[in-house]
Design an enzyme around this catalytic site. Structure first.
Site, PDB file in Angstrom:
ATOM      1  N   CYS A 410       0.877  -1.063  -0.114  1.00  0.00           N
ATOM      2  CA  CYS A 410       0.088   0.037   0.067  1.00  0.00           C
ATOM      3  C   CYS A 410       0.870   1.356   0.021  1.00  0.00           C
ATOM      4  O   CYS A 410       0.484   2.231  -0.627  1.00  0.00           O
ATOM      5  CB  CYS A 410      -0.950   0.083   1.080  1.00  0.00           C
ATOM      6  N   HIS A 454      -1.843   0.348   6.994  1.00  0.00           N
ATOM      7  CA  HIS A 454      -2.204   0.617   5.965  1.00  0.00           C
ATOM      8  C   HIS A 454      -1.647   2.038   5.541  1.00  0.00           C
ATOM      9  O   HIS A 454      -1.635   2.881   6.320  1.00  0.00           O
ATOM     10  CB  HIS A 454      -3.787   0.586   5.634  1.00  0.00           C
ATOM     11  N   ASP A 470      -8.136   5.682  -2.082  1.00  0.00           N
ATOM     12  CA  ASP A 470      -7.283   4.594  -1.658  1.00  0.00           C
ATOM     13  C   ASP A 470      -6.782   3.784  -2.898  1.00  0.00           C
ATOM     14  O   ASP A 470      -7.472   3.164  -3.614  1.00  0.00           O
ATOM     15  CB  ASP A 470      -7.969   3.623  -0.859  1.00  0.00           C
TER      16      ASP A 470
END
Lengths: 661, 317
Positions: A410, A454, A470
């Site tokens: 991520c 994350h 995201d």
């Protein structure tokens, strides 16, 4: 002193050895190998000495060993203070003391050292199993104390343990009172050793490629959340942590601007319902208090920053619990120019390929929103792979990731996305935190692990304010729905997720894990995080509003004093009941008969009493006869060896009709 | 009462029961006193009967001796009785040219010392020493008394004229002190109607021998007294020593006497263990004559009342 003349029996020494072994055992895995070996060696040697009274090691040798061991500890840790070094020194000394058990004083020293060493376990871990273990160890130490005290008679092992158990049980109320009412102060009373917080994991205040993916391999608990109402959907469960504004091309950091305080909720507007919940955060040695995006209120003392973080005044080093309110749908309003400037900062030397890509998007879009959409489409359409073990990146990680490796976790996606956005003139920043979490149906709370760490991006759009984007979700939408499966990750391969498990065995196993975690959660909530705040709450509930230190100390004193006074009065005033089970049963039987209005005279013998009872209640003749006969045989007859007849008497008395038929 | 047990029912010793029954045929309506007298004998103690003349003291002593197959002698104590009249004298035998000892009435199994408090203290003490030592010394020569040796002394109530009351130390030598009392109406009617007691006595056959009696006396020692019972006994003794009601507490000898009597009573009832009730039963007769009320006590308690207070004051757990 008389004690010096006493030589300790082998039995007593065995007790001490058992206590020391129990005390030292949990520490050994934490100790360096040579200390473990040393302790085990000394223990075995002591055992040998006990079984075969051999030559005791000479005093000179012991002194030499002591000095050498202390020196070894000092050179190993370069100090004798601190958690690790201190415990190591204690273990070494305690082991050596075992070889020098001559007098009662030596034995006492071993006992007291053991008590202390038991407590030091709590410096390392505070779980339920260790607490139970420590209780057992304390029991054995206390039994050993009993064994060294009662030297005159050989008592069975059980009697010492029983005595220790009774003593501990008697100490329990005082322990509870002390636990609840001992004045709690924020922070430790004295400085804990520097290394006390080593090993705390959590988000860092900077992000480099690979930082989060390494954190994501830890199954440790980050925090637990109870929602006061329905939990939000997975795509809304973003737990906000540090916001990163500044990048040098490789490392992301908060920058100066982000930590400016602001008044909550300031210009933020709620566009949906508010969510209320309680967070139990593990200590992570950093100030941020994680909360659901976007947090507007928090119950503990903290600062609200311009980028919507809640920061504690001091690093969170122990587990804390707070309640918070979040608005999952929000509009943050206008962006002021210093912030806009920070949100458009680019490192020197963004590669031409990256700039070209961004310029291309800008040219093809008529507003910022369309730029964002194109970027997401780009991530979705190009062969990007979401993996927990991405290849290492060189000097220009963004360029390398976007055009060459295309494998990343991520943080790679978030960083690349924000650089691209800023290149296209869209204000953007990186937000780190946690995403998702696992619901524990047993305890009705959500468990968020370090593995849920994350990183995502936020862009500012004119009509909506800061908006969460995201890019990872564009590449691997499953990431948002399911937690990572830590057991199934291999280098360079796409990340594997924990999908629905159908097997009964797997499901039962999960359920057991949930139950264990739920018990742990209660332990954390009510025992370990019972700090100043909880204490104040409890005292307020008991009627002590704004209880001061002094009041609490006074209450404590009064409570303990009251307890002791009560015990003293009870001991003074009680009529001691018979300790003889036969007499106890007899008196119960007399009480039964008294209910039938046959009261035994103060000096009435059993036979006369039985005659009177039979005369009054002929229907009870059989029971009265058998009880009286058995009682007389047990109490006035020749002493019997087995307790079978005592049990029989107790049984007869229990079965005796208590109400007139 | 179908399921009556051995412990709840007295009288399982067939031999002793037979003796009590036979004695009951002669001395009517006095079973308890008979049992006490027998208990006293079994416990190797001596019996003091404090009562008016004519209630059957002599009959009791005589029938006891006859039933048990023992040799019996009666001594009437008078103020001019001399020790030699009891112990015996040495008389010069002209044929052999030596002094020959003629044993007195004390040389028998059962001695009835009638109206012992009519004799002078000197004479009294001669008998009392024989009771204690089970032997006498006459003219420098010690002679054993026969076994068993049992003295039944009777004493007139002290208000009668011409009596030398026994001192406390002498009273202590008697294991028990009982009163026979008048018979109840039914017993008296039977007595009046029935045959002459002397004729009845003459017709009695002995039910056991002296050897059997000695064996029974030995059995008394093996009756079990549990710690719980000794606790109770000690509590009783302790109370008499602590309480201001009594002039002096009970002596250790009194404690032993109580225990022995209780054991004998238990044996008589066919038990091999002592119950608190046994102790309570023998308590009045063993303790009554040993326990004097304190002088400053305004309420003067009779012997039986003193014992009743004692019994009620010491609780049995």
């Amino acid at each position: 002193m008389q004690g010096h003349a006493t030589t300790l029996s082998a039995r007593t020494q065995t007790w001490l050895l058992a206590a020391v072994v129990l005390v030292v055992l949990p520490h050994l895995p934490r100790m360096p190998g040579w200390i473990t070996l040393f302790a085990i060696g000394v223990g075995l040697f002591k055992l040998l000495l006990l079984r075969r009274p051999w030559h005791q090691p000479p005093r000179m040798l012991l002194a030499l060993l002591t000095v050498a061991a202390s020196a070894a500890v000092f050179f190993y840790y370069s100090t004798l203070l601190g958690k690790q070094a201190g415990v190591a020194l204690l273990i070494v000394m305690l082991a050596l003391k075992l070889l020098e058990l001559h007098t009662l004083r030596d034995a006492r020293l071993v006992i007291y050292l053991s008590y202390f060493l038991v407590i030091t376990n709590f410096l390392f871990t505070q779980t339920i199993p260790i607490a139970v273990y420590m209780f057992v160890a304390t029991l054995v130490i206390t039994a050993a104390l009993s064994a060294i005290t009662h030297t005159s008679r050989q008592r069975p092992v059980g009697s010492h343990l029983r005595l220790a158990a009774v003593l501990l049980a008697q100490a329990l109320p005082i322990m509870l009172v002390l636990f609840v009412f001992f004045p709690r102060v924020a922070g430790p009373l004295w400085g804990l050793p520097k290394d006390a917080y080593a090993g705390m994991t959590g988000l860092s205040d900077s992000m480099t490629p690979g930082a989060i993916s390494s954190l994501a391999q830890s199954g440790a608990t980050a925090f637990r959340v109870e929602f006061f109402g329905p939990a939000p959907a997975a795509e809304l469960r973003y737990w906000r942590g540090p916001v990163l504004w500044h990048t040098d091309g490789r490392t992301w950091s908060p920058g100066r601007i982000g930590s400016y305080p602001r008044k909550p909720p300031d210009a933020v507007q709620n566009r949906g319902e508010a969510l209320r919940y309680a967070v139990t955060l593990e200590g992570h040695d950093k100030p941020w208090l994680l909360a659901l995006d976007l947090p507007v209120q928090i119950s503990t003392r903290a600062v609200y920053t311009v980028d919507f973080q809640w920061l504690s005044y001091r690093p969170v080093r122990e587990r804390i619990r707070y309640e918070a309110t979040s608005w999952p749908h929000y509009d943050t309003g206008p962006l002021h120019s210093p912030l806009r400037k920070a949100a458009l900062q680019l490192p020197e030397g963004v590669s031409p390929r990256v700039q070209e890509l961004a310029r291309d998007w800008r040219a093809r879009a008529d507003n910022d929103r369309a730029v964002v959409q194109q970027a997401l489409d780009y991530f979705r359409s190009q062969p990007f792979v979401y993996t927990l073990q991405p290849p290492l990146l060189g000097d220009d990680p963004v360029d390398e990731f976007l055009f060459e490796t295309r494998r990343g976790f991520c943080e790679h996606y978030a960083a690349a996305f924000v650089v691209l956005m800023r290149s296209a003139g869209v204000p953007a920043r990186v937000v780190t935190g946690y995403q998702g979490g696992e619901y524990n149906p047993v305890g009705d709370y959500w468990l968020i692990r370090q593995a849920d760490a994350h990183a995502w991006a936020e862009v500012w759009l004119p009509a909506a304010g800061w908006l969460r984007v995201d890019p990872t979700a564009a590449v691997a939408p499953e990431r948002i729905e399911h937690p990572l499966d830590l057991d199934l990750q291999a280098a360079g391969t796409p990340a594997r997720f924990r999908l629905l498990e159908t097997g009964l065995l797997v499901r039962s196993w999960r359920r057991l894990q949930f139950a264990v975690d739920a018990v742990n959660n209660h332990w954390n909530q009510w025992v370990l995080s019972y700090g100043p705040q909880r204490q104040l709450e409890l005292l307020a509930a008991l009627g002590f509003r704004q209880a001061s230190w002094r009041e609490m100390a006074l209450t404590l004193l009064l409570l303990i004093g009251g307890c002791l006074l009560g015990i003293a009065l009870w001991m003074l005033l009680r009529t001691p009941g018979p300790s003889d089970p036969v007499l106890q049963a007899w008196q119960r039987y007399c009480k039964h008969l008294a209910r039938l209005n046959i009261r035994r005279g103060a000096s009435e013998g059993p036979r006369d009493f039985a005659r009177r009872a039979i005369a009054a209640h002929p229907e009870l003749a059989a029971q009265v006869c058998s009880i009286t006969e058995l009682y007389i045989r047990l109490r006035y007859g020749k002493p019997l060896q087995d307790s079978h007849e005592v049990k029989q008497l107790q049984q007869l008395v229990r079965r005796f009709p208590q109400h007139a038929g | 009462m179908a399921q009556n047990s051995a412990i709840l029912q007295p009288g399982m010793n067939a031999l002793l029961d037979g003796i009590v029954e036979r004695l009951g045929e002669i001395i009517l309506g006095k079973e308890h006193q008979l049992r006490l007298a027998l208990t006293c004998l079994l416990a190797r103690g001596h019996l003091l009967i404090e009562d008016l003349p004519g209630v059957g003291k002599t009959t009791l002593a005589h029938s006891l001796a006859t039933v048990l197959g023992l040799h019996y002698q009666r001594i009437q104590f008078t103020s001019d009785l001399l020790p030699a009249d009891i112990l015996g004298v040495s008389i010069y035998n002209r044929d052999t040219g030596e002094f020959q000892f003629h044993p007195g009435p004390v040389f028998s199994h059962i001695v009835l010392a009638d109206e012992i408090n009519r004799a002078t203290p000197k004479t009294q003490s001669a008998l009392l020493e024989a009771m204690e030592e089970h032997q006498i010394t006459v003219e420098g020569q010690t002679r054993e008394l026969p076994q068993p040796f049992f003295v039944i002394a009777t004493q007139n109530p002290l208000y009668q004229i011409g009596t030398f009351p026994l001192p406390e130390s002498q009273l202590d030598r008697f294991l028990m002190c009982i009163e026979l009392g008048y018979p109840d109406a039914g017993a008296e009617r039977e007595l009046l109607r029935g045959a002459d007691r002397r004729t009845l006595l003459a017709g009695i056959e002995p039910l056991m021998s002296a050897g059997q009696l000695l064996e029974l006396q030995r059995q008394v020692d093996s009756v079990h007294a549990a710690d719980a019972l000794l606790d109770y006994l000690q509590a009783l003794l302790d109370f008499t020593r602590q309480s201001p009601r009594y002039q002096n507490g009970l002596s250790p000898r009194a404690g032993l006497a109580l225990l022995h009597s209780a054991k004998a009573w238990a044996l008589l009832a066919g038990r091999d263990l002592v119950l608190p009730e046994d102790l309570q039963t023998v308590l009045p007769v063993v303790v009554g004559h040993r326990l004097q009320a304190a002088e400053d006590q305004t309420e003067s308690l009779s012997g039986s009342e003193r014992v009743r207070v004692l019994l009620e004051s010491v609780p049995l757990p």
